[in-house]
Each structure stands twice: as C-alpha cells, then as structure tokens.
Design an enzyme around this catalytic site. Structure first.
Site, PDB file in Angstrom:
ATOM      1  N   TYR A  18      49.400  17.968  68.689  1.00  0.00           N
ATOM      2  CA  TYR A  18      50.001  19.310  68.763  1.00  0.00           C
ATOM      3  C   TYR A  18      49.028  20.373  69.257  1.00  0.00           C
ATOM      4  O   TYR A  18      49.436  21.494  69.563  1.00  0.00           O
ATOM      5  CB  TYR A  18      50.521  19.741  67.379  1.00  0.00           C
ATOM      6  CG  TYR A  18      51.646  18.890  66.866  1.00  0.00           C
ATOM      7  CD1 TYR A  18      52.908  18.940  67.454  1.00  0.00           C
ATOM      8  CD2 TYR A  18      51.464  18.026  65.786  1.00  0.00           C
ATOM      9  CE1 TYR A  18      53.951  18.156  66.989  1.00  0.00           C
ATOM     10  CE2 TYR A  18      52.502  17.239  65.313  1.00  0.00           C
ATOM     11  CZ  TYR A  18      53.742  17.308  65.916  1.00  0.00           C
ATOM     12  OH  TYR A  18      54.771  16.530  65.450  1.00  0.00           O
ATOM     13  N   HIS A  23      53.415  25.994  70.447  1.00  0.00           N
ATOM     14  CA  HIS A  23      53.576  26.429  69.055  1.00  0.00           C
ATOM     15  C   HIS A  23      52.223  26.741  68.408  1.00  0.00           C
ATOM     16  O   HIS A  23      52.181  27.324  67.333  1.00  0.00           O
ATOM     17  CB  HIS A  23      54.298  25.325  68.271  1.00  0.00           C
ATOM     18  CG  HIS A  23      55.359  25.825  67.334  1.00  0.00           C
ATOM     19  ND1 HIS A  23      55.863  27.112  67.348  1.00  0.00           N
ATOM     20  CD2 HIS A  23      56.027  25.192  66.319  1.00  0.00           C
ATOM     21  CE1 HIS A  23      56.788  27.239  66.405  1.00  0.00           C
ATOM     22  NE2 HIS A  23      56.900  26.097  65.773  1.00  0.00           N
ATOM     23  N   PHE A  69      51.981  21.594  58.060  1.00  0.00           N
ATOM     24  CA  PHE A  69      52.855  21.750  59.220  1.00  0.00           C
ATOM     25  C   PHE A  69      53.384  23.182  59.231  1.00  0.00           C
ATOM     26  O   PHE A  69      53.366  23.879  58.222  1.00  0.00           O
ATOM     27  CB  PHE A  69      53.963  20.693  59.230  1.00  0.00           C
ATOM     28  CG  PHE A  69      53.470  19.394  59.799  1.00  0.00           C
ATOM     29  CD1 PHE A  69      53.401  19.207  61.171  1.00  0.00           C
ATOM     30  CD2 PHE A  69      53.002  18.392  58.967  1.00  0.00           C
ATOM     31  CE1 PHE A  69      52.898  18.034  61.711  1.00  0.00           C
ATOM     32  CE2 PHE A  69      52.498  17.212  59.497  1.00  0.00           C
ATOM     33  CZ  PHE A  69      52.445  17.035  60.869  1.00  0.00           C
ATOM     34  N   ASN A  71      56.180  24.740  59.199  1.00  0.00           N
ATOM     35  CA  ASN A  71      57.192  25.232  58.256  1.00  0.00           C
ATOM     36  C   ASN A  71      56.691  25.312  56.815  1.00  0.00           C
ATOM     37  O   ASN A  71      57.425  25.689  55.919  1.00  0.00           O
ATOM     38  CB  ASN A  71      58.475  24.383  58.336  1.00  0.00           C
ATOM     39  CG  ASN A  71      58.223  22.931  58.000  1.00  0.00           C
ATOM     40  OD1 ASN A  71      57.084  22.475  57.981  1.00  0.00           O
ATOM     41  ND2 ASN A  71      59.283  22.198  57.730  1.00  0.00           N
ATOM     42  N   ASN A 117      59.742  29.369  62.042  1.00  0.00           N
ATOM     43  CA  ASN A 117      59.635  28.711  60.737  1.00  0.00           C
ATOM     44  C   ASN A 117      58.345  29.014  59.987  1.00  0.00           C
ATOM     45  O   ASN A 117      58.323  29.035  58.758  1.00  0.00           O
ATOM     46  CB  ASN A 117      59.803  27.196  60.886  1.00  0.00           C
ATOM     47  CG  ASN A 117      61.248  26.829  61.171  1.00  0.00           C
ATOM     48  OD1 ASN A 117      62.159  27.537  60.747  1.00  0.00           O
ATOM     49  ND2 ASN A 117      61.466  25.751  61.902  1.00  0.00           N
TER      50      ASN A 117
END
EC number: 3.1.1.29
Length: 197
Positions: A18, A23, A69, A71, A117
C-alpha cells in the site's frame, strides 16, 4: 489559531503493497516533515503506529503514522492524544482527498468525514469530536462511487503522482508558516498553489 498544533497525523494503510497508493498521501506528508526537520519515525506498539518528534519554528511537534488499517486510524490517534493530553483542536490530520484534483492541497478545521474511513474512525474514537485540523491532499476522483476503492488503493500514473508530490512539497513549506501561529497566512499560501504538469 488559538490552540497550537501539537500532533500531526498522516493517514495511510500499512505494508509495502500500500506504500505507494493514493490512499497513503497523508503518510507521505508526515514522512516528508520528518525528513525536512531531521526527525525519525519509529514503530511504537503503544500507539499502534510510527511516531517521532520534530521542532518547527521552535515548537515541539509529535508525528504519527498509524500502522492500523485506514478504517481503524482512530485507535492509534486516540492512544497517543490521550497519553499526552492533546485536545482534538491541537491535532492536524493529513489525508488523501477525492474532491480535490492532484496538485492541490488545502488546510481546513473541523467538518465531516466526506466518506473517508480514516477520518470517520478518528471522529468516532474522539467521541464524535470533529474539531481537529485537516490537510486535504488532492488525488482526484475516478468518476463514479463504485470505482473509488480500486482508485485509492492503486498507484497514480507518473504525471499525476508528480502533481501530488509538488502539492505535498508546498504543503510542507506552508506547515512552516502554520507554526508561526498564522493559520490564515498558511492557508492563503497553500490555497493559492496549484501544481501544473
């Protein structure tokens, strides 16, 4: 700015898969701050994230990149803020922003989560307090709601990434102004900037 910023948080997802996705723009910003102000970030399980300390214009600032993560970002933010008794009004959260094009970044205080989120969880874990500052880093929008997840979890094409990086650099420079306790001046500088290809 009545409350000085004591904590700067950069949102993203953990892990190499990631690291370079859209993001993670917030995490890139905090890493850039650490680099510019000769700080280092290290894993701190107590706060579920990478933490560091820097000085900007003589002010002590804590840095945090949650390693939860996205969220679950609130868990990390609240753990650190609670321990050091940092009120929401003294927190700046940097995050990717679908509603701004690549090459644009804006400061903002308070407001909703806009479907993000990470912000949603932070507001929730702060007991529905949304009064923290934000740095919104434009990544653009894929066009439809259904495409958003795939979009934020992939890398931007090279030209777009360059625009995002340029806006990040400008945001780091504007942060310096922010720590002269002049939010208006910092906003004016950053909001008049737009990276061009």
């Amino acid at each position: 700015m009545t409350q000085p910023i004591q904590l700067i948080v950069g949102l993203g997802n953990p892990g190499p898969e990631y690291a370079n996705t859209r993001h993670n723009a917030g995490a890139w910003y905090v890493a850039s701050l650490a680099e510019r102000y000769n700080g280092s970030l290290r894993e701190d399980p107590k706060y579920f994230g990478l933490t560091g300390r820097i000085q900007i214009n003589g002010q002590d600032v804590r840095l945090l990149i949650p390693t939860t993560f996205m969220n679950l970002s609130g868990k990390s933010v609240v753990a650190l803020a609670k321990f050091f008794q940092i009120p929401p009004e003294s927190i700046l959260v940097a995050h990717d922003e679908l509603d701004l094009p690549p090459g644009v970044a804006k400061f903002k205080q308070g407001g909703g989560h806009g479907g993000h989120n990470g912000l949603k969880d932070i507001i929730n874990k702060l007991g529905n307090n949304n009064q923290f500052h934000r740095l919104r880093l434009g990544i653009g929008h894929p066009g439809t709601k259904e495409q958003v997840v795939g979009f934020v979890l992939t890398k931007a094409p090279k030209a777009e990434q360059q625009l995002i990086d340029d806006a990040l650099d400008e945001a780091v420079r504007a942060t310096d102004i922010l720590f002269t306790n002049d939010m208006t001046k910092a906003m004016n500088r950053l909001h008049s900037f737009k990276a061009t290809a």
